[in-house]
Structure formats: structure tokens, C-alpha cells
Design a protein around this motif. Structure first.
Motif, PDB file in Angstrom:
ATOM      1  N   UNK A 187       0.864  -1.171   0.000  1.00 24.21           N
ATOM      2  CA  UNK A 187       0.000   0.000   0.000  1.00 24.21           C
ATOM      3  C   UNK A 187       0.906   1.228   0.000  1.00 24.21           C
ATOM      4  N   UNK A 188       1.041   1.922  -1.123  1.00 26.37           N
ATOM      5  CA  UNK A 188       1.911   3.099  -1.179  1.00 26.37           C
ATOM      6  C   UNK A 188       1.510   4.157  -0.161  1.00 26.37           C
ATOM      7  N   UNK A 189       2.496   4.857   0.349  1.00 20.50           N
ATOM      8  CA  UNK A 189       2.333   5.912   1.355  1.00 20.50           C
ATOM      9  C   UNK A 189       1.883   5.368   2.710  1.00 20.50           C
ATOM     10  N   UNK A 190       2.190   4.091   2.950  1.00 15.79           N
ATOM     11  CA  UNK A 190       1.903   3.492   4.260  1.00 15.79           C
ATOM     12  C   UNK A 190       3.115   2.662   4.712  1.00 15.79           C
ATOM     13  N   UNK A 191       4.312   3.196   4.444  1.00 13.00           N
ATOM     14  CA  UNK A 191       5.533   2.519   4.875  1.00 13.00           C
ATOM     15  C   UNK A 191       6.035   1.462   3.909  1.00 13.00           C
ATOM     16  N   UNK A 192       5.586   1.483   2.660  1.00 11.55           N
ATOM     17  CA  UNK A 192       5.921   0.391   1.736  1.00 11.55           C
ATOM     18  C   UNK A 192       7.397   0.346   1.364  1.00 11.55           C
ATOM     19  N   UNK A 193       8.064   1.497   1.252  1.00 10.52           N
ATOM     20  CA  UNK A 193       9.488   1.488   0.879  1.00 10.52           C
ATOM     21  C   UNK A 193      10.314   0.747   1.924  1.00 10.52           C
ATOM     22  N   UNK A 194      10.089   1.053   3.192  1.00  8.95           N
ATOM     23  CA  UNK A 194      10.845   0.382   4.245  1.00  8.95           C
ATOM     24  C   UNK A 194      10.435  -1.081   4.396  1.00  8.95           C
ATOM     25  N   UNK A 195       9.194  -1.394   4.096  1.00  5.10           N
ATOM     26  CA  UNK A 195       8.794  -2.802   4.142  1.00  5.10           C
ATOM     27  C   UNK A 195       9.502  -3.602   3.055  1.00  5.10           C
ATOM     28  N   UNK A 196       9.685  -3.007   1.894  1.00  7.57           N
ATOM     29  CA  UNK A 196      10.426  -3.705   0.838  1.00  7.57           C
ATOM     30  C   UNK A 196      11.880  -3.905   1.257  1.00  7.57           C
ATOM     31  N   UNK A 250      -7.102   7.140   5.183  1.00  8.55           N
ATOM     32  CA  UNK A 250      -7.218   7.423   3.750  1.00  8.55           C
ATOM     33  C   UNK A 250      -6.903   8.858   3.362  1.00  8.55           C
ATOM     34  N   UNK A 251      -7.349   9.830   4.155  1.00  9.74           N
ATOM     35  CA  UNK A 251      -7.102  11.221   3.799  1.00  9.74           C
ATOM     36  C   UNK A 251      -5.630  11.589   3.995  1.00  9.74           C
ATOM     37  N   UNK A 252      -5.008  11.062   5.048  1.00 10.05           N
ATOM     38  CA  UNK A 252      -3.573  11.287   5.243  1.00 10.05           C
ATOM     39  C   UNK A 252      -2.772  10.691   4.093  1.00 10.05           C
ATOM     40  N   UNK A 253      -3.152   9.515   3.698  1.00  7.87           N
ATOM     41  CA  UNK A 253      -2.443   8.839   2.600  1.00  7.87           C
ATOM     42  C   UNK A 253      -2.599   9.627   1.303  1.00  7.87           C
ATOM     43  N   UNK A 254      -3.788  10.159   1.059  1.00  2.00           N
ATOM     44  CA  UNK A 254      -4.046  10.939  -0.144  1.00  2.00           C
ATOM     45  C   UNK A 254      -3.200  12.210  -0.170  1.00  2.00           C
ATOM     46  N   UNK A 255      -3.206  12.946   0.926  1.00  2.76           N
ATOM     47  CA  UNK A 255      -2.438  14.194   0.991  1.00  2.76           C
ATOM     48  C   UNK A 255      -0.942  13.896   0.893  1.00  2.76           C
ATOM     49  N   UNK A 256      -0.492  12.836   1.536  1.00  2.91           N
ATOM     50  CA  UNK A 256       0.912  12.449   1.463  1.00  2.91           C
ATOM     51  C   UNK A 256       1.328  12.158   0.025  1.00  2.91           C
ATOM     52  N   UNK A 257       0.467  11.477  -0.716  1.00  3.28           N
ATOM     53  CA  UNK A 257       0.755  11.174  -2.118  1.00  3.28           C
ATOM     54  C   UNK A 257       0.821  12.450  -2.950  1.00  3.28           C
ATOM     55  N   UNK A 258      -0.116  13.363  -2.712  1.00  2.00           N
ATOM     56  CA  UNK A 258      -0.112  14.622  -3.463  1.00  2.00           C
ATOM     57  C   UNK A 258       1.169  15.408  -3.195  1.00  2.00           C
TER      58      UNK A 258
END
Length: 411
Positions: A187-196, A250-258
Motif C-alpha cells: 500500500x503506497x504511502x503506508x511505509x511500503x518502501x521500508x517494508x520492501x 485514507x485522507x492522510x495517505x491521499x495528501x501524502x501522495x499529493x
């Protein structure tokens, strides 16, 4: 033989040929239908029996428990109607019937695609054999509540309608780590880079998560996705491995992506998404903005998101989790949250028997000087929207809010 007899002979020959052609066509269609039925057997069907190919139907309920789970019997609970509140389908439909222009309304309610899901198997209790120390008791209790909440949600929104979705599509966002037998839905913008990064350490590709660059994580192709296996390999891992997911408000994730994709230089999102967004939603846009796609405003981004006729498609960074990971179709054993990321992640690593010295990374490898996208930051961005736009954005992620028990900032 006179001319009349010749004509009749040719006519009869033509009719015979036509009848033969029609018979062959019917024969081909019949066999094509049978092949289609065989292909449908390779899809997720109404009773969610994700058994390996060739495995008897009843045997799936007696399979071995995944790593991190104990061997307890499984049973499918019967569906019950949602009680105590209005049907969310009706709520979303009412909200979507707003006064915004038609092109800014979503083409369907967030729950309409989801209707038709059948309840997945009951959850196994988590096996805490590898968990050391008593400090994880509260974390473990929270985890059980999250699992039970999602299971209950999926049960309440169950229906008798059959959903045919090909298995390969369902698992396209899931990464595989075979050594510890885990499956991670990104799930992008939910810690995915560090999980990888953590998955690369678990698989033995590197000794430390701290030395892996962002580009190496996302473009290095070191990790294998579940959809790269054949159907038997997919079924086997879904049944035998520990499946986990990490989600975010969801809203935090959306704003983080933007903020990540549009407020910093980006060689992909600006020319691909930015140019299309500015062209359609900005009046009197200057030539520089139309040429580069830079400077997209949050309001314009939301107009694009809510538009049923978007000029450019969706992207995984702001797609709903319900459509990325299919939490009611794939029975996730562990549900982590970004809000308690470090605690949840390190607890999960203990559950699956990860090396004792492996801890979830704390660093932010991109735009590290920026303030993290918090609730207060989100409130500032939402101020740029009308009340109607805020409500429609919430409706867009309504299913994610329900599934993972998040509370809207609009409340």
C-alpha cells in the motif's frame, strides 16, 4: 442437362454448403464455451476456496496453518445483515447526488464493485511462539481486534451474488518472501518502501535495510510478486504463507501522495498526470504550466480524483486499498497501521521469526526535511476544498474507512 437443371443443382449445392457452415460454427462455439468454463475455474469463486490446483475441495479446510499461525480448525460463518446504521450503499449514493458538475462525480459508488463478495474462511489465531517478552501484550490484543473487525465487516457486507475476478489480478500488488513464508500487499504511502527493504533483508539479499536506496527498492526488481508464479504457486502461497498488510488513514495517505508527487520535482508525475490535470481543470493556464505539468494545486488534484471522465487513469499511490489488496477476498493474517507503524512492524517481525537484530527502519528516505503528513497538515489541505468536495473525497474512500475502522476528519 438444361440451364434450369444446372441452376437448381448449383442452388442446392449452395444451401448444403451454408448448412454445413452453420453446423461447424455451432460446434466451434460449443467447444469455446466449454473452454471458457474451464478458465472460470481458475478464478476466485463464490466460496473462496483458494486451494492448489488439483486439491480436493474439502481438503482446503484441513491444510497446515501458515507460518505465524497455529493449527486450529476453520469454519465459514453465515452472513448477517448490517445492523444499527444505514446501508452504506444508500449513504454513498445520496452523497454522490450532489450539485457538483457531472464530470466531477464518481461513476459508481465505492461499494458497488464490492457487492457480491462471499465470506472468506475464519481466521486462525496468531501463533506467538517466537514473541519474546511481555511488552507485546497490548499490541497483540490490538491486532486481534483489527482482524476481528475486518472479518466482521466482510461478513456483514456479504451477499449471494457471485463475483468472478481472476486470481492473478487479485494478487498483483503482493510481494513474496519465501524464506520466512510471508506475503506483503503493498500500500503506497503506508511505509511500503521500508517494508520492501525489510523483505530484502529477510530474503538474504542484503544484511541491512539502512543501505538500500529508494531507487533500488522500487526499480531494482529484487523482490518477486505473487502474480509471477503459476496458478498452483499462487494458490499454495495464499494458503500456506502469512499474509500481511499495512494501511493508513485514507485522507492522510491521499495528501501524502499529493505532496510527494506534485510538490517536488518529478520526471513522471508532472508530465504524465500534471499536464493532463492542469489542461482540464485550470482556467487560463499559462504555457509554462501546460508544458511542464508542474504546480498542480490540491483542489485541481481532487477535481481529477472525483471525475468519472478523468483525463488520465488512476495511480496506485491514491487508489483505494480495497482495490489494491482486496481485504475481503484475500484473508490477511496481520493488519498493521501506519499510525503505529514501528510497533506493529516489529511485533510482526517477531511473529514470523525474523532475526533478532532486524528492526523496522525509522528513516524517511525522500524529502526527509519535510514535515510528515499529520492530521493537522491534512486539515490545512482540506481547507482548500469546498464542503461538498470534502464530502465526495471522503465518499471516494468510504470503503477503506469502514474496513479499517478509521474516523473521518469531517466528523
Amino acid at each position: 442437362m438444361n440451364l434450369r437443371q444446372v441452376f437448381v443443382s448449383v442452388l442446392l449445392f449452395g444451401v448444403a454448403g451454408l448448412l454445413l457452415f452453420m453446423y461447424l460454427q455451432a460446434w466451434i462455439e460449443e467447444h469455446h464455451t466449454e473452454s471458457g468454463k474451464k478458465l472460470q475455474q481458475e478464478t476466485i469463486n463464490q466460496d473462496f476456496t483458494l486451494q492448489p490446483l488439483g486439491m480436493p475441495r474439502k481438503a482446503v479446510w484441513r491444510r497446515s496453518a501458515p507460518v505465524g499461525l497455529s493449527n486450529h480448525g476453520m469454519a465459514v460463518s453465515s452472513s448477517r445483515p448490517w445492523r444499527g446504521r444505514a446501508d452504506p450503499l444508500a449513504v454513498v449514493a445520496a452523497s454522490s447526488g450532489s450539485r457538483l458538475p457531472e464530470q466531477q462525480k464518481t461513476s459508481e459508488s465505492p461499494l458497488s464493485w464490492f457487492r457480491g463478495v462471499y465470506l472468506p474462511p475464519a481466521l486462525h489465531p496468531l501463533n506467538k511462539t517466537f514473541v519474546k517478552g511481555g511488552e507485546w501484550q497490548d499490541t497483540g490484543s490490538t491486532q486481534e481486534k483489527r482482524r476481528a473487525f475486518l472479518q466482521d465487516f466482510c461478513r456483514k457486507y456479504n451477499s449471494r451474488k457471485k463475483l468472478q475476478t481472476h486470481l492473478v489480478h487479485l494478487v498483483s500488488r503482493i510481494y513474496v518472501e519465501d524464506r520466512h513464508k510471508v506475503l506483503y500487499c503493498e500500500v503506497p504511502k503506508a511505509g511500503c518502501s521500508n517494508w520492501k527493504r525489510v523483505l530484502m533483508v529477510l530474503s538474504g539479499l542484503t544484511a541491512s535495510a539502512n543501505n538500500i536506496s529508494h531507487d533500488d527498492v522500487h526499480y531494482g526488481k529484487h523482490l518477486r510478486k505473487l502474480d509471477s508464479y503459476d496458478l498452483k504457486g499462487i494458490y499454495t502461497r495464499l494458503n500456506m504463507y502469512t499474509k500481511f498488510i499495512f494501511v493508513r488513514d485514507p485522507m492522510e495517505r491521499l495528501v501524502s501522495a499529493f505532496r510527494d508527487k506534485f510538490e517536488h520535482p518529478n520526471s513522471y508525475y508532472h508530465p504524465v498526470f500534471g499536464k493532463a490535470i492542469i489542461k482540464k481543470y485550470r482556467q487560463n493556464a499559462d504555457e509554462e504550466a501546460l508544458k511542464t505539468g508542474s504546480g498542480v494545486k490540491f483542489k485541481e488534484f481532487i477535481q481529477y480524483l472525483l471525475d468519472s471522465r478523468r483525463p488520465i487513469g488512476m495511480d496506485i499511490h491514491w487508489e483505494q486499498v480495497s482495490k489494491l489488496c482486496y481485504p475481503c477476498l484475500i484473508n490477511y493474517d496481520f493488519i498493521g497501521k501506519f499510525e503505529t507503524l514501528e510497533e506493529d512492524a516489529n511485533y510482526f517481525l517477531q511473529l514470523v521469526g525474523a532475526p533478532a537484530n532486524l528492526k523496522f527502519p525509522k528513516f524517511k528516505d525522500r524529502h526527509s526535511s519535510d514535515e510528515r503528513t499529520s492530521t493537522e497538515v491534512v486539515r490545512q489541505y482540506l481547507k482548500e476544498l469546498s464542503k461538498e468536495e470534502r464530502q465526495l473525497t471522503y465518499d471516494f474512500y468510504y470503503l477503506d474507512y469502514l474496513m479499517f475502522n478509521y474516523t473521518s476528519l469531517l466528523v
